[in-house]
Design a protein around this motif. Structure first.
Motif, short mmCIF file in Angstrom:
data_model
loop_
_atom_site.label_atom_id
_atom_site.label_comp_id
_atom_site.label_asym_id
_atom_site.label_seq_id
_atom_site.Cartn_x
_atom_site.Cartn_y
_atom_site.Cartn_z
N SER A 1 8.52 -18.44 -11.23
CA SER A 1 9.51 -17.54 -10.65
C SER A 1 8.87 -16.17 -10.52
N LEU A 2 8.83 -15.64 -9.30
CA LEU A 2 8.23 -14.34 -9.03
C LEU A 2 9.31 -13.34 -8.66
N SER A 3 9.14 -12.11 -9.12
CA SER A 3 10.07 -11.04 -8.77
C SER A 3 9.26 -9.89 -8.17
N PHE A 4 9.47 -9.62 -6.89
CA PHE A 4 8.75 -8.56 -6.19
C PHE A 4 9.63 -7.32 -6.03
N HIS A 5 9.11 -6.17 -6.47
CA HIS A 5 9.77 -4.89 -6.22
C HIS A 5 9.05 -4.27 -5.02
N VAL A 6 9.70 -4.28 -3.86
CA VAL A 6 9.04 -3.86 -2.63
C VAL A 6 9.55 -2.50 -2.16
N LYS A 7 8.68 -1.76 -1.47
CA LYS A 7 9.03 -0.43 -0.95
C LYS A 7 9.75 -0.58 0.39
N ALA A 8 10.93 0.01 0.47
CA ALA A 8 11.75 -0.14 1.68
C ALA A 8 11.05 0.41 2.91
N LYS A 9 10.34 1.51 2.74
CA LYS A 9 9.73 2.16 3.90
C LYS A 9 8.61 1.33 4.52
N GLU A 10 8.09 0.34 3.78
CA GLU A 10 7.00 -0.49 4.30
C GLU A 10 7.48 -1.86 4.79
N LEU A 11 8.79 -2.11 4.68
CA LEU A 11 9.32 -3.43 5.04
C LEU A 11 9.20 -3.72 6.53
N ASN A 12 8.52 -4.80 6.85
CA ASN A 12 8.49 -5.35 8.21
C ASN A 12 7.96 -6.77 8.12
N ALA A 13 7.95 -7.47 9.23
CA ALA A 13 7.56 -8.87 9.23
C ALA A 13 6.12 -9.06 8.77
N ALA A 14 5.21 -8.21 9.25
CA ALA A 14 3.80 -8.34 8.89
C ALA A 14 3.60 -8.11 7.39
N TYR A 15 4.31 -7.12 6.85
CA TYR A 15 4.24 -6.81 5.41
C TYR A 15 4.66 -8.03 4.60
N LEU A 16 5.77 -8.66 4.98
CA LEU A 16 6.28 -9.81 4.25
C LEU A 16 5.31 -11.00 4.34
N GLU A 17 4.70 -11.18 5.49
CA GLU A 17 3.73 -12.27 5.65
C GLU A 17 2.53 -12.08 4.75
N MET A 18 2.04 -10.85 4.65
CA MET A 18 0.91 -10.57 3.76
C MET A 18 1.30 -10.78 2.30
N LEU A 19 2.50 -10.38 1.94
CA LEU A 19 2.95 -10.50 0.56
C LEU A 19 3.07 -11.96 0.14
N LEU A 20 3.57 -12.80 1.02
CA LEU A 20 3.85 -14.20 0.67
C LEU A 20 2.79 -15.18 1.15
N GLU A 21 1.68 -14.67 1.65
CA GLU A 21 0.60 -15.52 2.14
C GLU A 21 0.11 -16.48 1.05
N GLY A 22 0.13 -17.78 1.35
CA GLY A 22 -0.39 -18.77 0.40
C GLY A 22 0.60 -19.20 -0.66
N ILE A 23 1.80 -18.62 -0.66
CA ILE A 23 2.81 -18.97 -1.67
C ILE A 23 3.79 -19.96 -1.05
N CYS A 24 3.93 -21.12 -1.67
CA CYS A 24 4.85 -22.15 -1.19
C CYS A 24 6.26 -21.80 -1.66
N ALA A 25 7.10 -21.35 -0.74
CA ALA A 25 8.44 -20.89 -1.10
C ALA A 25 9.34 -22.01 -1.60
N GLU A 26 8.99 -23.27 -1.29
CA GLU A 26 9.78 -24.40 -1.78
C GLU A 26 9.39 -24.79 -3.21
N CYS A 27 8.27 -24.24 -3.68
CA CYS A 27 7.74 -24.63 -5.00
C CYS A 27 8.00 -23.58 -6.07
N VAL A 28 8.46 -22.41 -5.69
CA VAL A 28 8.62 -21.32 -6.64
C VAL A 28 9.86 -20.53 -6.29
N GLU A 29 10.54 -20.03 -7.30
CA GLU A 29 11.69 -19.16 -7.05
C GLU A 29 11.17 -17.77 -6.68
N LEU A 30 11.69 -17.21 -5.60
CA LEU A 30 11.27 -15.89 -5.13
C LEU A 30 12.43 -14.91 -5.23
#
Length: 621
Positions: free
Chosen positions: A110-139
């Motif tokens: 189970s991962l808990s990410f504290h993310v900066k609102a000012k940097e939120l966008n699709a590319a940012y989220l893709e980089m953050l979750l790259e290689g992480i199987c969302a069906e295998c871990v609680e996000l």
């Protein structure tokens, strides 16, 4: 074998409660049973020294089954699995991603990410979750409360783009309108509008909880257990009430609420808290559900985190003992996920070593102790079943009181919740000061030789960084840790450049002088003083001569109460003001000793913190 067992049990005749009480009364030798053996908790109820089978009679908790309404015994029927969570504060998105991938191979699910609102966008989220199987871990995600809907939309878009089965994804977004009021004193935006938009945005993620009750905040502010639970119930009910009034079906709202609790070091009461919490929340939600709604909506989903209130800077490895027992309580109570706070959090940003230890504390409970295999092992325990009922009653009474006054939002807006919890914080600090609440290594049995060095307490500040000009919409909570005042005292000694030396003048009765020397050494070492113990002296003059030779700043006379009448005044006169003179104890002749000019006495009834503050004021000039 059967015959031997029958013979074994036949050798022991049944013992009634009356017979137990007769034996206890005899052993007390006239002492009051209630005062001597019955414990009155901070929660306001009494705990007996022993419980028997008849104490279970009439308790509804014993009728509950695992995985069934009202979920007192847990949400699962066939195991006690929980998710091991670690927090990641995202300062650099690539570094955060690398760290997440690393710890996923070290037992984290189970991962808990504290993310900066000012940097939120699709590319940012893709980089953050790259290689992480969302069906295998609680996000789990948290960000600025004003941007949680944006975060939700981005997550749904990302998951859809990756082709995930959205029904299999588990996680949360930490939106909690009321928590910001409590923690920061700020009210901003619209509770209902944001919550409705967030629920709509995550409709495609049925297993994502996006309305949070962060009772952990109350725990870290020093709330008593019944306050944390009672206010949490009122907190969750506020969300249920406002959102159902806004037209959202009750089952939908309930399935979007997540509870984040703290875990204090009161081992058995914490087990009882989680059991009682599930039961009471199920009853609350059930009152909202429409006919035909599945009662599974009444399950309380719980994330638990070890407390920061009792973490210490000095003797910080003792924090591992505290967090381990706390984690055990939560695991045995059947929480859904857990974070163990690293032992060094009180004085620095946790490093790889402390985070590894924190992970492994949970893994030990799973892999070596098999806490994940047995469902609700506390069930049927005479003691814990009674604690569960008692804490449930105290929490429910508080819940009803809050509802009678207009609900949780009204109570927070008026500052009543903050006032009550801050009063508990103050009371607990006073208990620590008097050693009624023990913090091992801080106000009892400190490490005599430890120095803080570069370690400095990291205390919580308000939203503006602690400036006195900060304007708040409502009062906020006080997050001063229980050890903070003792740490300030010891740091004052350390940074003064002068470390007072305390000399134990032990004389007379062997048992009493040793006991009082040990007590005095522990007492004075809490301020960082150097302590010098001794085997004993034949005369007070010999002891004073040795103390002066040792260049002592404090001389503590350690003997028996009866002998103080003989030794105290001669020792005081022989010292003749060359050092502070202290008598260890509260002898019957105290008034006579005070009349002779002796001012300082240390014993179990004095306020340790205030006494040491007075000594520092005199010794560190």
């Amino acid at each position: 074998m059967a015959d031997s067992k029958e013979k074994l049990f036949s050798d022991f005749s049944p013992v009634t409660t009356e017979q137990w009480m007769e034996k206890v009364t005899a052993d007390l030798k006239g002492a009051d049973f209630e005062k001597k053996l019955v414990w009155k908790t901070n929660e306001g109820f009494k705990v007996k020294p022993f419980y028997r089978k008849e104490d279970l009679e009439g308790l509804k908790t014993t009728d509950a089954l695992p995985g069934e309404f009202p979920y007192l015994r847990g949400n699962k029927k066939d195991n006690n699995e929980w998710l091991v969570r670690q927090e990641i504060r995202v300062d650099d998105v690539k570094e955060a991603n690398a760290k997440a991938l690393d710890i996923l191979n070290k037992g984290i699910d189970s991962l808990s990410f504290h993310v900066k609102a000012k940097e939120l966008n699709a590319a940012y989220l893709e980089m953050l979750l790259e290689g992480i199987c969302a069906e295998c871990v609680e996000l789990n995600f948290s960000t600025c409360q004003g941007h949680v809907v944006d975060l939700a939309n981005l997550l749904v878009e990302y998951f859809q783009k990756k082709g995930y089965d959205l029904n299999k994804l588990h996680g949360s977004i930490n939106f909690d309108y009321l928590n910001k009021m409590l923690a920061k004193g700020k009210e901003k935006g619209s509770l209902v509008d944001t919550a409705k938009a967030l629920i709509a945005a995550t409709a495609a993620l049925p297993e994502y909880r996006v309305i949070n009750v962060n009772a952990l905040t109350l725990n870290n502010a020093g709330a008593y257990i019944y306050q944390e639970l009672g206010y949490a119930l009122a907190w969750g009910n506020e969300y249920m009430n406002q959102l159902t009034e806004a037209g959202i079906p009750a089952a939908t709202v309930a399935k979007k609420i997540k509870f984040n609790f703290g875990i204090s070091s009161n081992y058995f009461l914490e087990i009882a808290k989680f059991r009682a919490g599930r039961m009471l929340w199920a009853d609350i939600v059930n009152s909202y559900l429409a006919e035909g709604d599945c009662k599974c909506a009444a399950q309380m989903k719980i994330h638990a985190e070890t407390s920061s209130f009792n973490l210490t800077v000095f003797d910080s490895y003792v924090n591992l003992l505290r967090t381990q027992t706390e984690a055990m309580s939560a695991a045995l109570a059947g929480v859904d996920s857990m974070t163990v706070v690293p032992f060094d959090k009180a004085y620095e940003t946790p490093n790889d070593f402390s985070e590894r230890l924190a992970r492994n504390q949970q893994l030990l409970l799973k892999e070596e102790s098999h806490f994940d295999k047995v469902i609700d092992p506390a069930a049927g325990s005479y003691y814990i079943e009674n604690l569960t009922v008692s804490i449930a009653k105290q929490a429910w009474d508080l819940f009803l009181a809050v509802e009678d006054e207009g609900g949780f939002y009204a109570a927070v807006k008026a500052g009543k919740v903050q006032e009550a919890v801050n009063a508990s914080n103050k009371a607990r600090h006073e208990a620590v000061a008097k050693r009624k609440e023990i913090l091992l290594g801080t106000n009892q049995y400190p490490n005599f030789t430890e120095k803080a060095g570069d370690k400095k307490p990291l205390e919580a500040t308000c939203c503006c960084g602690g400036h006195s000009t900060c304007e708040k919409d409502v009062p906020s909570l006080n997050f001063d840790r229980a050890a903070s005042e003792f740490e300030a005292l010891r740091l004052q000694t350390e940074t003064s450049g002068k470390r007072p030396k305390a000399f134990m003048l032990t004389i007379g009765n062997l048992a009493m002088r040793q006991a009082r020397a040990q007590f005095s050494c522990n007492f004075l070492a809490c301020a960082g003083y150097e302590v010098i113990d001794n085997l004993g002296f034949a005369t007070v003059e010999e002891g004073i001569e040795a103390a002066v030779a040792a260049k002592a700043d404090i001389v503590v006379l350690c003997s028996s109460d009866d002998e103080y009448a003989e030794y105290a005044v001669p020792a005081f006169k022989a010292l003749n003001g060359r050092a502070m003179f202290i008598v260890a104890g509260a002898p019957a002749c105290m008034d006579e000793l005070k009349a002779a000019g002796i001012e300082n006495f240390i014993h179990v009834r004095v306020n340790v913190l205030e006494t040491l503050k007075e000594y520092n004021a005199k010794l560190l000039k």
